[in-house]
Design a protein around this motif. Structure first.
Motif, short mmCIF file in Angstrom:
data_model
loop_
_atom_site.label_atom_id
_atom_site.label_comp_id
_atom_site.label_asym_id
_atom_site.label_seq_id
_atom_site.Cartn_x
_atom_site.Cartn_y
_atom_site.Cartn_z
N THR A 146 28.93 -23.73 -37.76
CA THR A 146 29.02 -25.32 -37.85
C THR A 146 28.18 -26.64 -38.96
OG1 THR A 146 27.11 -26.24 -36.61
CG2 THR A 146 29.21 -25.59 -34.99
N ILE A 147 28.24 -27.35 -39.21
CA ILE A 147 27.14 -27.93 -40.18
C ILE A 147 26.14 -27.90 -39.43
CG2 ILE A 147 28.44 -29.94 -40.13
CD1 ILE A 147 27.85 -30.56 -42.70
N GLU A 155 21.80 -33.44 -48.32
CA GLU A 155 23.26 -33.58 -48.25
C GLU A 155 23.75 -32.03 -47.61
OE1 GLU A 155 27.54 -34.46 -50.49
OE2 GLU A 155 25.97 -35.15 -51.99
N ALA A 156 24.69 -32.08 -46.99
CA ALA A 156 25.55 -31.10 -46.38
C ALA A 156 27.12 -31.21 -46.56
CB ALA A 156 25.10 -30.34 -45.63
N LYS A 157 27.92 -30.31 -47.16
CA LYS A 157 28.66 -30.27 -47.14
C LYS A 157 29.70 -28.86 -47.45
CE LYS A 157 29.01 -31.30 -52.09
NZ LYS A 157 29.71 -32.95 -52.98
N ARG A 158 31.27 -28.49 -46.93
CA ARG A 158 32.03 -28.09 -47.67
C ARG A 158 31.63 -28.00 -49.22
NH1 ARG A 158 32.05 -23.22 -43.48
NH2 ARG A 158 34.78 -23.20 -44.75
N SER A 159 31.84 -26.88 -49.89
CA SER A 159 31.98 -26.07 -50.76
C SER A 159 32.65 -25.24 -51.51
CB SER A 159 30.56 -26.74 -52.01
OG SER A 159 31.45 -26.74 -53.70
N TRP A 209 29.60 -23.44 -47.40
CA TRP A 209 28.04 -24.78 -47.33
C TRP A 209 27.13 -24.91 -48.07
CZ3 TRP A 209 30.25 -27.54 -43.83
CH2 TRP A 209 30.37 -27.58 -42.34
N LYS A 210 27.29 -25.86 -48.78
CA LYS A 210 26.54 -26.50 -50.20
C LYS A 210 25.33 -27.34 -49.54
CE LYS A 210 26.21 -28.44 -53.82
NZ LYS A 210 27.18 -29.60 -54.73
N GLU A 252 22.46 -29.51 -50.24
CA GLU A 252 21.34 -29.78 -51.34
C GLU A 252 20.24 -30.85 -50.80
OE1 GLU A 252 23.79 -32.62 -53.94
OE2 GLU A 252 25.45 -31.56 -54.41
N GLU A 307 19.94 -26.76 -54.65
CA GLU A 307 21.44 -26.55 -54.17
C GLU A 307 21.83 -25.05 -53.23
OE1 GLU A 307 25.51 -25.80 -56.06
OE2 GLU A 307 24.68 -28.35 -56.80
N ARG A 363 23.92 -22.59 -50.94
CA ARG A 363 25.17 -21.87 -50.46
C ARG A 363 24.91 -20.84 -49.90
NH1 ARG A 363 29.60 -24.55 -53.76
NH2 ARG A 363 28.78 -25.08 -55.97
#
Length: 97
Positions: free
Chosen positions: A37-38, A54-58, A62-63, A65, A75, A77
């Protein structure tokens, strides 16, 4: 002569696109279903010393920053299944190319 120039341009464009893709990590697309999970990824990043901005799917990964222990912008991944670092990026490092 014009045909040779067009062919050369096409070959160079293909080579540059391939090089850019090689530098861009991709993770398994289906890993989101049974992966981390995030919240787990943010906790992992913080455990290894990063402040998460910041955390997001890319691109399936999981990316994250944020900043390292010295305050430098980063940054990273993470593989969404294993939680392993796929690609770190230090913004202070000179750009390739």
């Amino acid at each position: 002569m014009k045909i040779a120039s067009v062919a050369l341009a096409a070959i160079l464009a293909t080579g540059l696109a391939s090089a850019a893709q090689a530098d861009s990590p991709r993770c398994q697309a289906n890993a989101a279903q049974d992966g981390l999970t995030i919240e787990q990824v943010i906790a992992k990043a913080e455990t290894i010393g990063y402040a998460v901005k910041e955390a997001k799917r890319s691109k399936g990964c999981w990316k994250i920053e944020g900043f390292d222990r010295n305050g430098a912008e980063i940054e990273i991944r993470f593989d969404p299944t294993s939680g392993d670092v796929v690609k770190p990026h230090d913004w202070r490092a000179p750009a390739k190319g």
